[in-house]
Design a protein around this motif. Structure first.
Motif, PDB file in Angstrom:
ATOM      1  N   LYS A  75      -6.606   8.061   5.910  1.00 34.75           N
ATOM      2  CA  LYS A  75      -5.316   8.564   6.400  1.00 34.75           C
ATOM      3  C   LYS A  75      -4.184   8.302   5.409  1.00 34.75           C
ATOM      4  O   LYS A  75      -3.321   9.163   5.193  1.00 34.75           O
ATOM      5  N   THR A  76      -4.177   7.121   4.817  1.00 31.79           N
ATOM      6  CA  THR A  76      -3.066   6.731   3.946  1.00 31.79           C
ATOM      7  C   THR A  76      -3.262   7.129   2.492  1.00 31.79           C
ATOM      8  O   THR A  76      -2.319   7.082   1.700  1.00 31.79           O
ATOM      9  N   GLY A  77      -4.498   7.509   2.122  1.00 31.18           N
ATOM     10  CA  GLY A  77      -4.756   7.837   0.728  1.00 31.18           C
ATOM     11  C   GLY A  77      -4.859   6.608  -0.160  1.00 31.18           C
ATOM     12  O   GLY A  77      -4.729   6.704  -1.386  1.00 31.18           O
ATOM     13  N   HIS A  78      -5.103   5.470   0.443  1.00 27.70           N
ATOM     14  CA  HIS A  78      -5.239   4.230  -0.323  1.00 27.70           C
ATOM     15  C   HIS A  78      -6.448   4.330  -1.250  1.00 27.70           C
ATOM     16  O   HIS A  78      -7.432   5.019  -0.947  1.00 27.70           O
ATOM     17  N   GLY A 137      -7.875   7.942  -0.846  1.00 26.10           N
ATOM     18  CA  GLY A 137      -8.721   7.901   0.335  1.00 26.10           C
ATOM     19  C   GLY A 137     -10.152   7.511   0.056  1.00 26.10           C
ATOM     20  O   GLY A 137     -11.040   7.833   0.847  1.00 26.10           O
ATOM     21  N   GLU A 138     -10.386   6.798  -1.050  1.00 31.64           N
ATOM     22  CA  GLU A 138     -11.751   6.411  -1.411  1.00 31.64           C
ATOM     23  C   GLU A 138     -11.844   4.924  -1.715  1.00 31.64           C
ATOM     24  O   GLU A 138     -10.882   4.303  -2.173  1.00 31.64           O
ATOM     25  N   ILE A 139     -13.034   4.375  -1.477  1.00 33.65           N
ATOM     26  CA  ILE A 139     -13.366   2.988  -1.804  1.00 33.65           C
ATOM     27  C   ILE A 139     -14.585   3.031  -2.716  1.00 33.65           C
ATOM     28  O   ILE A 139     -15.582   3.682  -2.394  1.00 33.65           O
ATOM     29  N   ILE A 183      -4.243   1.796  -7.602  1.00 35.13           N
ATOM     30  CA  ILE A 183      -5.602   1.373  -7.258  1.00 35.13           C
ATOM     31  C   ILE A 183      -5.604  -0.135  -7.013  1.00 35.13           C
ATOM     32  O   ILE A 183      -5.206  -0.911  -7.884  1.00 35.13           O
ATOM     33  N   GLN A 184      -6.037  -0.536  -5.839  1.00 36.03           N
ATOM     34  CA  GLN A 184      -6.165  -1.956  -5.531  1.00 36.03           C
ATOM     35  C   GLN A 184      -7.491  -2.463  -6.083  1.00 36.03           C
ATOM     36  O   GLN A 184      -8.547  -1.904  -5.792  1.00 36.03           O
TER      37      GLN A 184
END
Length: 305
Positions: A75-78, A137-139, A183-184
């Motif tokens: 949802k947030t595009g994190h 939105g990806e990990i 990018i975290q």
């Protein structure tokens, strides 16, 4: 009508049970067999039963939170990158399996790169990793990462002293650049003792389902334990930065390591609940002019079981 409803509920429950049996199958790989956890009478010890029950209860709860995290990320595009490093047999693959087990592989994917080919060895060192970085939105979970240069390449002599030092000059700037781009970066080192790695290697040697995990490089890493320790200590000291700090997971106990790592991962990301519209199953359309065609017998997989 009521009996049909009850049967439907039973079938749904059976399907859910099958779904969670996946975790039990993974536990079989880890030799969590009742015979191993039994006393002389063949009964599971009460405390061991309780510990297993606690483990599964917490694991399923944490996996439920990972599903919530996934929804929030979409949802947030994190964008999230998680690095898993550690000695051979430290349990990196086990925790990665548990993290990804209930998630959408289009959202959460694993990058486990092989040794570089001749062309990749002539590229900028980080180039082959960049293509695996997440979009919005990806990990992405790296099962080993660019830190190969600080570990196996250094110890096994696969890089020069100049390449090694250039890596340490570049990697903090590279990770700061990732952080600035949104990018975290989360980095985990799985730490096991000398004795525990010895036992796990012996387990792999005597388990035909796990012998494939032992490569000549793995066996050589066992001999060079102290060299790997020195390389790890230098790596943690020189690449522990505020934008991408290292986190050390105590991993002698596999189950505790998985739970602790997943809980810590959840704590690093400010996710929240995401509202989803109610799902309504539509009625299937039926047409009188359609008749299902039978499948030829020679196309059907034999029902051996």
């Amino acid at each position: 009508m009521n009996s049909n409803h009850e049967e439907l509920v039973r079938r749904i429950h059976r399907d859910l049970a099958d779904h969670y049996d996946e975790e039990l199958e993974l536990e079989l790989e880890d030799h969590a067999l009742d015979s191993i956890l039994s006393d002389e009478t063949g009964e599971l010890l009460d405390e061991e039963k309780l510990q297993r029950r606690r483990y599964f209860r917490e694991l399923f709860r944490l996996q439920g939170e990972l599903v919530k995290l996934q929804s929030w990320v979409v949802k947030t595009g994190h964008k999230v990158v998680i690095l898993f490093e550690g000695r051979d047999a430290a349990g990196k693959g086990g925790v990665i399996k548990r993290i990804t087990q209930r998630l959408n592989p289009r959202v959460c994917r694993v990058a486990a790169l092989p040794a570089p080919n001749d062309r990749e060895r002539t590229q900028w060192y980080f180039q082959r990793y960049v293509s695996h970085l997440p979009a919005a939105g990806e990990i992405v979970l790296f099962d080993r990462s660019w830190y190969n240069r600080a570990g196996v390449e250094r110890v096994m002599g696969f890089c020069t002293d100049e390449q090694y030092e250039e890596f340490f000059r570049t990697v903090p700037e590279f990770e700061k650049m990732l952080a600035r781009s949104g990018i975290q970066v989360i980095k985990y080192w799985f730490s096991i003792s000398d004795e525990e790695q010895h036992l796990r290697f012996l387990g792999r040697i005597h388990d035909p389902l796990k012998q494939w995990k032992l490569s000549p490089m793995d066996l050589e890493s066992r001999r060079r334990w102290e060299e790997y320790t020195k390389a790890k200590e230098i790596m943690l000291e020189r690449t522990h930065i505020a934008e991408a700090p290292w986190w050390v997971v105590q991993a002698d106990d596999k189950k505790k390591a998985r739970l602790n790592c997943i809980q810590h991962l959840l704590d690093q990301i400010p996710y929240g609940d995401v509202e989803h519209p109610s799902v309504v199953l539509p009625e299937r359309e039926r047409h009188d002019d359609y008749a299902r065609q039978p499948v030829p017998d020679n196309m059907i997989v034999p029902e051996v079981y």
